[in-house]
Design an enzyme around this catalytic site. Structure first.
Site, PDB file in Angstrom:
ATOM      1  N   LYS A 138       0.841  -1.205   0.000  1.00 16.62           N
ATOM      2  CA  LYS A 138       0.000   0.000   0.000  1.00 16.62           C
ATOM      3  C   LYS A 138       0.878   1.259   0.000  1.00 16.62           C
ATOM      4  CE  LYS A 138      -2.144  -1.083   3.873  1.00 16.62           C
ATOM      5  NZ  LYS A 138      -1.543  -2.388   4.173  1.00 16.62           N
ATOM      6  N   ARG A 145      -9.542   0.879   8.761  1.00 22.00           N
ATOM      7  CA  ARG A 145      -9.230  -0.512   9.089  1.00 22.00           C
ATOM      8  C   ARG A 145     -10.373  -1.199   9.820  1.00 22.00           C
ATOM      9  NH1 ARG A 145      -3.253   0.524   9.009  1.00 22.00           N
ATOM     10  NH2 ARG A 145      -2.171  -1.460   9.232  1.00 22.00           N
ATOM     11  N   ARG A 190      11.677  -6.342   4.696  1.00 18.99           N
ATOM     12  CA  ARG A 190      11.481  -4.897   4.539  1.00 18.99           C
ATOM     13  C   ARG A 190      12.446  -4.092   5.417  1.00 18.99           C
ATOM     14  NH1 ARG A 190       5.429  -2.812   4.802  1.00 18.99           N
ATOM     15  NH2 ARG A 190       5.466  -3.293   7.010  1.00 18.99           N
ATOM     16  N   ARG A 202      14.715  -1.742  10.577  1.00 17.34           N
ATOM     17  CA  ARG A 202      13.490  -2.511  10.440  1.00 17.34           C
ATOM     18  C   ARG A 202      12.442  -1.882  11.347  1.00 17.34           C
ATOM     19  NH1 ARG A 202      14.075  -7.571   8.064  1.00 17.34           N
ATOM     20  NH2 ARG A 202      16.248  -8.124   7.847  1.00 17.34           N
ATOM     21  N   ARG A 252      -0.820  -8.586  13.470  1.00 18.12           N
ATOM     22  CA  ARG A 252      -1.266  -7.642  12.435  1.00 18.12           C
ATOM     23  C   ARG A 252      -2.085  -8.360  11.363  1.00 18.12           C
ATOM     24  NH1 ARG A 252       4.224  -5.356  10.698  1.00 18.12           N
ATOM     25  NH2 ARG A 252       3.071  -4.105   9.184  1.00 18.12           N
TER      26      ARG A 252
HETATM   27  P1  AMP Z   1       0.820   0.493   8.892  1.00 18.81           P
HETATM   28  O1  AMP Z   1       2.017   1.369   8.699  1.00 18.81           O
HETATM   29  O2  AMP Z   1      -0.363   0.946   8.081  1.00 18.81           O
HETATM   30  O3  AMP Z   1       1.133  -0.963   8.687  1.00 18.81           O
HETATM   31  O4  AMP Z   1       0.358   0.644  10.424  1.00 18.81           O
HETATM   32  C1  AMP Z   1       1.222   0.289  11.466  1.00 18.81           C
HETATM   33  C2  AMP Z   1       0.440   0.147  12.758  1.00 18.81           C
HETATM   34  O5  AMP Z   1      -0.166   1.402  13.101  1.00 18.81           O
HETATM   35  C3  AMP Z   1      -0.706  -0.840  12.729  1.00 18.81           C
HETATM   36  O6  AMP Z   1      -0.286  -2.186  12.962  1.00 18.81           O
HETATM   37  C4  AMP Z   1      -1.579  -0.308  13.863  1.00 18.81           C
HETATM   38  O7  AMP Z   1      -1.024  -0.621  15.131  1.00 18.81           O
HETATM   39  C5  AMP Z   1      -1.447   1.207  13.689  1.00 18.81           C
HETATM   40  N1  AMP Z   1      -2.454   1.722  12.747  1.00 18.81           N
HETATM   41  C6  AMP Z   1      -2.219   2.310  11.545  1.00 18.81           C
HETATM   42  N2  AMP Z   1      -3.360   2.687  10.951  1.00 18.81           N
HETATM   43  C7  AMP Z   1      -4.364   2.292  11.790  1.00 18.81           C
HETATM   44  C8  AMP Z   1      -5.780   2.367  11.720  1.00 18.81           C
HETATM   45  N3  AMP Z   1      -6.418   2.911  10.668  1.00 18.81           N
HETATM   46  N4  AMP Z   1      -6.486   1.879  12.758  1.00 18.81           N
HETATM   47  C9  AMP Z   1      -5.884   1.329  13.835  1.00 18.81           C
HETATM   48  N5  AMP Z   1      -4.543   1.203  13.962  1.00 18.81           N
HETATM   49  C10 AMP Z   1      -3.776   1.696  12.939  1.00 18.81           C
END
Ligand code: AMP
Length: 218
Positions: free
Chosen positions: A13, A87, A126, A159, A171
Site C-alpha cells: 500500500k 481498518r 522490509r 526494520r 497484524r
Molecule cells: P501500517 O504502517 O499501516 O502498517 O500501520 C502500522 C500500525 O499502526 C498498525 O499495525 C496499527 O497498530 C497502527 N495503525 C495504523 N493505521 C491504523 C488504523 N487505521 N487503525 C488502527 N490502527 C492503525
C-alpha cells in the site's frame, strides 16, 4: 479523485501510494506514518500509540479518525489516497461522514490482493531509511548500494519494530478479522476494485493505473 488502498500488511500500500503522490500529485494519508511520526515526537499520544503498534494491535478508532479529520481540511492536491485507513467498520463510517462534510467523495477502493503465504516474506525483508523514511526490500527492491539510501545517501537502514514475527502474526489476524470485511462494505457501495499483487511494484502500478483509468472514464 479520492481513493482507498486496502490490503494486508506487506501488500505494498505504502509503495503504491508513494507512486500515486509522485505520478498523480495525490496527497497520501497514511495513519501508520502519522502514528510513527507522533511516536518519534515523544508526545503522550505518540508514546501510547507506539506501545500498541509494537504489539501489532490496532490503535483506538477515535485516535486515527482524529488524525484523518485534521488532514482533510488541508491541501487536497490531485485527491487523497488513504493508505492503511479505514481498518474497521467504525472508521469506514467515520470517513464517509468526514468526506461528505468536506464536500468530497470516494471514487474507488482498490484492494491489493496477495497470497497470505507471501506476506511474511515480504514483510521480513522490509527495511527503511532511518533518515528519510524511504522503504526498500532486501530481495525485491534493494538500495543500489547496501550502505547508502538511494534518496538521501544516509547509511541508517532500520526494520520497523512491528515487523517482528510475533507482531506480524497479530497484524495479519487483525487484518483478516477486522479490515478484510470492509471489502463487502465497499463492494455494496459499488466502489471496490481489485489488483493482483503477485508481480513486482512496477507491474502492480501498471494494473493500478489501468483500474484508475477505468474509474476516470466510468
Ligand atoms: P501500517 O504502517 O499501516 O502498517 O500501520 C502500522 C500500525 O499502526 C498498525 O499495525 C496499527 O497498530 C497502527 N495503525 C495504523 N493505521 C491504523 C488504523 N487505521 N487503525 C488502527 N490502527 C492503525
Amino acid at each position: 479523485m479520492n481513493l482507498i488502498l486496502m490490503g494486508p500488511p506487506g501488500a505494498g500500500k505504502g509503495t503504491q501510494a508513494t507512486r500515486l503522490v509522485s505520478e498523480r500529485g495525490m496527497v497520501q494519508l497514511s495513519t501508520g506514518d502519522m502514528l510513527r511520526q507522533a511516536a518519534r515526537s515523544g508526545s503522550k499520544l505518540g508514546r501510547r500509540a507506539a506501545a500498541i503498534m509494537e504489539t501489532g494491535a490496532f490503535v483506538p478508532d477515535e485516535v486515527v479518525i482524529g488524525l484523518i479529520a485534521e488532514r482533510l481540511s488541508g491541501d487536497r492536491g490531485g485527491g487523497f489516497v488513504f493508505d492503511g485507513f479505514p481498518r474497521t467498520l467504525a472508521q469506514a463510517d467515520a470517513l464517509e461522514k468526514l468526506l461528505t462534510d468536506a464536500g468530497a467523495e470516494l471514487a474507488a477502493v482498490i484492494e491489493l490482493v496477495v497470497d497470505p503465504d507471501e506476506l511474511v516474506e515480504r514483510i521480513t525483508g522490509r527495511i527503511s531509511c532511518g533518515k528519510c523514511g524511504a522503504v526498500y526490500h532486501l530481495k525485491t527492491n534493494p538500495p543500489a548500494r547496501p550502505d547508502a539510501c538511494d534518496i538521501c545517501g544516509a547509511d541508517d537502514f532500520r526494520r520497523r519494530d512491528d515487523d517482528s514475527e510475533e507482531a506480524l502474526r497479530t497484524r495479519l489476524m487483525e487484518y483478516f478479522r477486522n479490515t478484510a470485511p470492509l471489502t463487502g462494505y465497499y463492494y455494496r457501495a459499488g466502489l471496490l476494485r481489485r489488483v493482483n499483487c503477485a508481480g513486482g511494484p512496477d507491474e502492480v502500478a501498471a494494473q493500478l493505473h489501468h483500474e484508475l483509468e477505468a474509474v476516470v472514464s466510468a
